[in-house]
Design an enzyme around this catalytic site. Structure first.
Site, PDB file in Angstrom:
ATOM      1  N   ASP A 244      -9.378 -21.410 -19.062  1.00 15.00           N
ATOM      2  CA  ASP A 244      -9.687 -22.643 -19.777  1.00 15.00           C
ATOM      3  C   ASP A 244     -11.201 -22.806 -19.959  1.00 15.00           C
ATOM      4  O   ASP A 244     -11.972 -22.551 -19.025  1.00 15.00           O
ATOM      5  CB  ASP A 244      -9.146 -23.812 -18.933  1.00 15.00           C
ATOM      6  CG  ASP A 244      -9.364 -25.157 -19.568  1.00 15.00           C
ATOM      7  OD1 ASP A 244      -8.713 -25.426 -20.582  1.00 15.00           O
ATOM      8  OD2 ASP A 244     -10.190 -25.935 -19.055  1.00 15.00           O
ATOM      9  N   GLU A 306     -10.049 -18.950 -23.513  1.00 20.21           N
ATOM     10  CA  GLU A 306     -10.074 -20.013 -24.525  1.00 20.21           C
ATOM     11  C   GLU A 306     -11.472 -19.997 -25.143  1.00 20.21           C
ATOM     12  O   GLU A 306     -12.393 -20.618 -24.626  1.00 20.21           O
ATOM     13  CB  GLU A 306      -9.789 -21.381 -23.900  1.00 20.21           C
ATOM     14  CG  GLU A 306      -9.649 -22.447 -24.973  1.00 20.21           C
ATOM     15  CD  GLU A 306      -9.841 -23.871 -24.461  1.00 20.21           C
ATOM     16  OE1 GLU A 306      -9.404 -24.796 -25.158  1.00 20.21           O
ATOM     17  OE2 GLU A 306     -10.437 -24.071 -23.384  1.00 20.21           O
TER      18      GLU A 306
HETATM   19  C1  GLC Z   1      -9.335 -27.049 -22.630  1.00 20.40           C
HETATM   20  C2  GLC Z   1      -7.903 -27.525 -22.649  1.00 20.40           C
HETATM   21  C3  GLC Z   1      -7.899 -29.003 -22.882  1.00 20.40           C
HETATM   22  C4  GLC Z   1      -8.628 -29.669 -21.741  1.00 20.40           C
HETATM   23  C5  GLC Z   1     -10.045 -29.112 -21.607  1.00 20.40           C
HETATM   24  C6  GLC Z   1     -10.657 -29.509 -20.300  1.00 20.40           C
HETATM   25  O1  GLC Z   1      -9.947 -27.190 -23.850  1.00 20.40           O
HETATM   26  O2  GLC Z   1      -7.179 -26.817 -23.614  1.00 20.40           O
HETATM   27  O3  GLC Z   1      -6.594 -29.513 -22.985  1.00 20.40           O
HETATM   28  O4  GLC Z   1      -8.695 -31.051 -21.969  1.00 20.40           O
HETATM   29  O5  GLC Z   1     -10.042 -27.691 -21.622  1.00 20.40           O
HETATM   30  O6  GLC Z   1     -10.068 -28.807 -19.233  1.00 20.40           O
END
Ligand code: GLC
Length: 591
Positions: A244, A306
């Site tokens: 993440d 991500e």
């Molecule tokens: C990422 C997740 C999102 C979350 C953020 C903070 O972007 O996909 O849902 O709010 O990280 O952890």
């Protein structure tokens, strides 16, 4: 031929070029996929994101859970899914619905127990499905014992695990004890990124909610603790992690002010240049060490990042460039998400796809069209008239391109984004603080639609945590399975074709008719595999695709329909030209 049909390539010259490209297009070396071996299972896999709160509730409390996922493994296997990414299911106060983790080696009681997780891992294996967990390395919950210790005293052993600063002298409403935040950084979720803690007379940094304090990755103890947490899950048999917010691990050590770009964002904060809080080079050392750690496990464990990045070529570093020693898959959010300008534009899709082939040192791209943070693609790209066809068209692209596809639950049904209409109904905190400009992410997180009955088969309880979409009466698994023309059946056919057609998983991808603004056409081909051509009409008008003379009739170069949603093209061997109806897909074997 329809009256307003536009010609794709109707001259002999264009036809000849088409054939030439079909037979012997010169492909840059970087476009050749690396050889597919058993160890690189993710190259031919189809991934599926599950938002656990919303997939299947097994105990009637209105919140999805692990036993619910377990009960639906048969559906996923039948659909053709190879691995599921489960959004965070660790213990959490739930401010960011699990992305604020208070224990990295447990299961949130709302989702079940560790024993349920072990059962899920075992059952998934029986269904030939791997499990990927969502690892939030950038921050913890403010309720994590690491942070409560860190925030209690400056001399706590955990204090330096987070990013603290004394602030700068100043006054006004934002000041605490005569000190202001050290710089102008803002949280992605609104307001200053700095929060004052009276007990230690310091500010801490949080890129997301203030309940999500950023960890200090410059302290080696943080890496050690996080790697140990990941080992805990790898030892239990999970196949890897989605990392993440991974570009945000490090911040500028001098905490300099970010450059203002002008204007304000959806939260009403100034738009800032993110280069001091994102993509700092130190993160790559962490990823390399992590990759090595995963490499010490059998069965090719996987790291997905991500990686929201502005340009395709920026993704390359996340794979380790030519060394290929960092992530195996970095999420490409450029093909499927065009920012404010989301529109079905064949040229723009073509350009992004070609970039993903030529700018990544041959690494495997990962395309994502939908996830739990964005309005669903059907609503972003839909024109309000042909939404279902457009959804299928995007599915065709996702499942026939060279990239590994990542589906988001319900995408295969044509589930819609159900944006709350009243602020008091919003669950996602950014939708509450940002209302009405930012309505939050509830819309794309509504319960999975399994059947036409109560709670769409999601829960036996009287209410689900978010309201079930009203269209569940027709848009649901059970109804769509009965209807040969449904979106679900289309996805099932695409997934089956992908699995049964080596060119679609192993072949290189060569664009044809690169100047055509209306139809995206490409060939998937390779040595010892039958080549396949895919033509996608990106417009609301019929488009004519002319076939070069030499390609017609039986023998080398003729086209045999494998799958199409255009009835006129079904079961046919194509001779001279085809008319692609609005938003139609035509997939043909090149015999
Ligand atoms: C990422 C997740 C999102 C979350 C953020 C903070 O972007 O996909 O849902 O709010 O990280 O952890």
């Amino acid at each position: 031929m329809q009256k307003n049909a536009k010609k794709l390539s109707d001259t002999a010259a264009a036809g000849a070029m088409w054939l030439a490209m079909l037979c012997c297009a010169a492909v840059p070396a970087t476009a050749e996929p690396a050889p597919d071996t058993d160890g690189e299972w993710w190259k031919s896999a189809v991934l599926y994101e599950i938002y656990p709160r919303s997939f299947q509730d097994s105990d009637g409390d209105g919140v999805g859970d692990l036993n619910g996922i377990n009960a639906r493994l048969g559906y996923l296997e039948d659909l053709g899914i190879d691995a599921i990414w489960i959004a965070p299911m660790f213990p959490s106060p739930g401010v960011d619905f699990g992305y604020d983790i208070s224990d990295y080696v447990g299961v949130d009681p709302r989702y079940g127990t560790l024993a349920d997780m072990d059962r899920l891992i075992g059952a998934a294996r029986q269904h030939h499905i791997r499990i990927l967990l969502d690892m939030v390395l950038n921050h913890t919950s403010d309720q994590h014992p690491w942070f409560t210790a860190a925030a209690a005293a400056r001399d706590s052993e955990k204090h330096d695990w987070y990013v603290w600063n004394d602030g700068i002298p100043g006054g006004g409403p934002q000041a605490h004890e005569g000190r202001l935040p050290p710089n102008n950084w803002v949280s992605l979720f609104g307001g200053s990124a700095w929060e004052w803690v009276p007990a230690v007379h310091q500010y801490y940094y949080h890129m997301f909610y203030r309940q999500q304090p950023d960890l200090n990755w410059r302290n080696p103890a943080v890496e050690k603790a996080m790697f140990a947490s990941m080992r805990f899950w790898l030892d239990r048999g999970i196949a890897g992690f989605r990392l993440d917010a991974i570009p945000n691990l490090f911040e500028d050590p001098k905490l300099r002010n970010a450059r203002e770009l002008g204007g304000v964002n959806a939260q009403g904060d100034p738009n800032l240049d993110g280069s001091l809080t994102s993509n700092l080079p130190e993160v790559h050392g962490v990823i390399r060490r992590l990759r090595r750690m995963l490499g010490s496990y059998p069965d090719s464990r996987l790291l997905i990042g991500e990686t929201y990045l502005p340009r395709t070529r920026d993704l390359d570093a996340w794979y380790g460039g030519a060394r290929h020693d960092e992530l195996q898959l970095a999420m490409d959010m450029l093909v499927g998400f065009h920012g404010d300008r989301d529109r079905l534009d064949a040229a723009s899709f073509r350009q992004h796809i070609e970039e993903a082939q030529s700018q990544l040192h041959g690494s495997q791209p990962l395309f994502v069209f939908d996830n739990h943070d964005n309005v669903r693609a059907i609503d972003r790209y839909g024109d309000g008239v042909h939404d279902a066809q457009i959804n299928r068209l995007l599915g065709s692209l996702l499942l026939t391109s060279r990239a590994t596809p990542l589906l988001y639950y319900g995408e295969e049904l044509g589930m819609r984004t159900i944006t709350p209409v009243r602020r008091e109904d919003v669950k996602d905190p950014i939708g509450i603080t940002g209302w009405p400009r930012q309505k939050g992410r509830d819309g794309e997180r509504t319960p999975m639609q399994w059947s036409p009955g109560a709670q769409a088969g999601f829960s036996t309880g009287s209410a689900a945590w978010l309201p079930v979409a009203q269209n569940h009466v027709t848009v649901n698994v059970a109804t769509e399975l009965e209807d040969p023309q449904s979106t679900l059946q289309w996805y099932r056919q695409l997934l089956r074709l992908r699995r049964d057609t080596p060119a679609l998983t192993q072949g290189r991808m060569t664009m044809l008719n690169r100047d055509n603004p209306h139809v995206l056409t490409y060939v998937r081909s390779g040595t010892r595999v039958q080549a396949v051509m895919v033509a996608l009409n990106f417009t609301a008008e019929p488009q004519i695709l002319s076939i070069a003379r030499g390609a017609a009739g039986p023998g080398r170069g003729s086209l045999r329909t494998l799958l199409t949603d255009a009835p006129a093209l079904r079961g046919s061997r194509i001779a001279h030209s085809v008319t692609l109806p609005p938003f139609a897909t035509w997939i043909a074997a090149i015999d």
